[in-house]
Design an enzyme around this catalytic site. Sequence first.
Site, PDB file in Angstrom:
ATOM      1  N   CYS A 276       0.830  -1.201   0.000  1.00  9.53           N
ATOM      2  CA  CYS A 276       0.000   0.000   0.000  1.00  9.53           C
ATOM      3  C   CYS A 276       0.871   1.259   0.000  1.00  9.53           C
ATOM      4  CB  CYS A 276      -0.912   0.015   1.233  1.00  9.53           C
ATOM      5  SG  CYS A 276      -2.245  -1.177   1.091  1.00  9.53           S
TER       6      CYS A 276
ATOM      7  N   CYS B 153      -3.436   0.394  -3.386  1.00 11.01           N
ATOM      8  CA  CYS B 153      -4.190   0.697  -2.173  1.00 11.01           C
ATOM      9  C   CYS B 153      -3.549   1.850  -1.413  1.00 11.01           C
ATOM     10  CB  CYS B 153      -4.317  -0.544  -1.285  1.00 11.01           C
ATOM     11  SG  CYS B 153      -2.753  -1.321  -0.899  1.00 11.01           S
TER      12      CYS B 153
END
Length: 250
Positions: free
Chosen positions: A81, A163
């Site tokens: 992420c 993400c």
Amino acid sequence: MWRHSSEHKKWNGTGSTAHFQEIALERCYNYTQLVQPELRDRDCQKIREAFRNAFISKDPCSATEEDYHPLLKLVKQTVPCDKTVFWSKTKELAHQYTKVQREMFTLEDTLLGYIADDLRWCGDAGSYEMNYQSCPHWKKDCSNNFVSVFWDLLSKRFAENACGVAQVVLNGSISNAFDRKSTFGRVEVHNLNPMKVHTLQAWVIHDLGKFPSDSCSGSSINDLRWIVMQRNIKFTCHDNYSSVKFLQCV
Ligand code: 2NF
């Protein structure tokens, strides 16, 4: 007419890269052993084979996503992420950025992107050989050629898997820093998952010494802002972000 010339060039695009197989294998070993050793268990021979099987003996203008599914299944790689970096018309700069910010990833910092970057490949129905003479040109021959379908699919997966905060490096020295027709505008933006990506951060970079043609307040970035916000993702934009920009001087 020139398709029937003595060169037997069937298509308008450049042919497959010479030594495609060897380059793909060497890049795979380099990546899995040296660049990202956490992927050292990947089988490069198998990956090379699956890549070849995706397009060999097939009509080079009839590529589908399914052709690449066995290859993608074999490679599977996740980017952590906050580490995804998209780019559009800023390839060099984005790559310099992820080289310095070691843990950031452009698509070409993932295994399949790394293997295929700048290569060309196509085969022919009824032949086990690659075509080194010519391959379909994505505008002049067909858009569903194996190279375009590959990058569209890879770009789609790359965006779906992002993400946290995702970043994009855009070119402020051209009139449309954001272009709806680019891979970033056509594929990546629309495949960000709002359940996973909360912010898209854009960096609009001007070439040093060149007249800035677009910026965060220009209409193309507004277009991007609108698309991203419609998708319930927060949008931020920075002109000439210094830690990207300083790279233009090195
Ligand atoms: O070659 C690559 N490494 C590549 C190709 C296509 C897409 C990478 N991508 C991914 C990257 F991860 C970026 O996030 O998409 C983003 C960049 O693509 P873009 O279309 O937004 O940016 P451009 O600078 O306009 O194009 C990048 C390269 O892709 C070619 C283009 O000629 C340039 O070399 N390209 C773009 N669309 C197509 C297509 N449909 C294409 N080549 C073949 N078919």
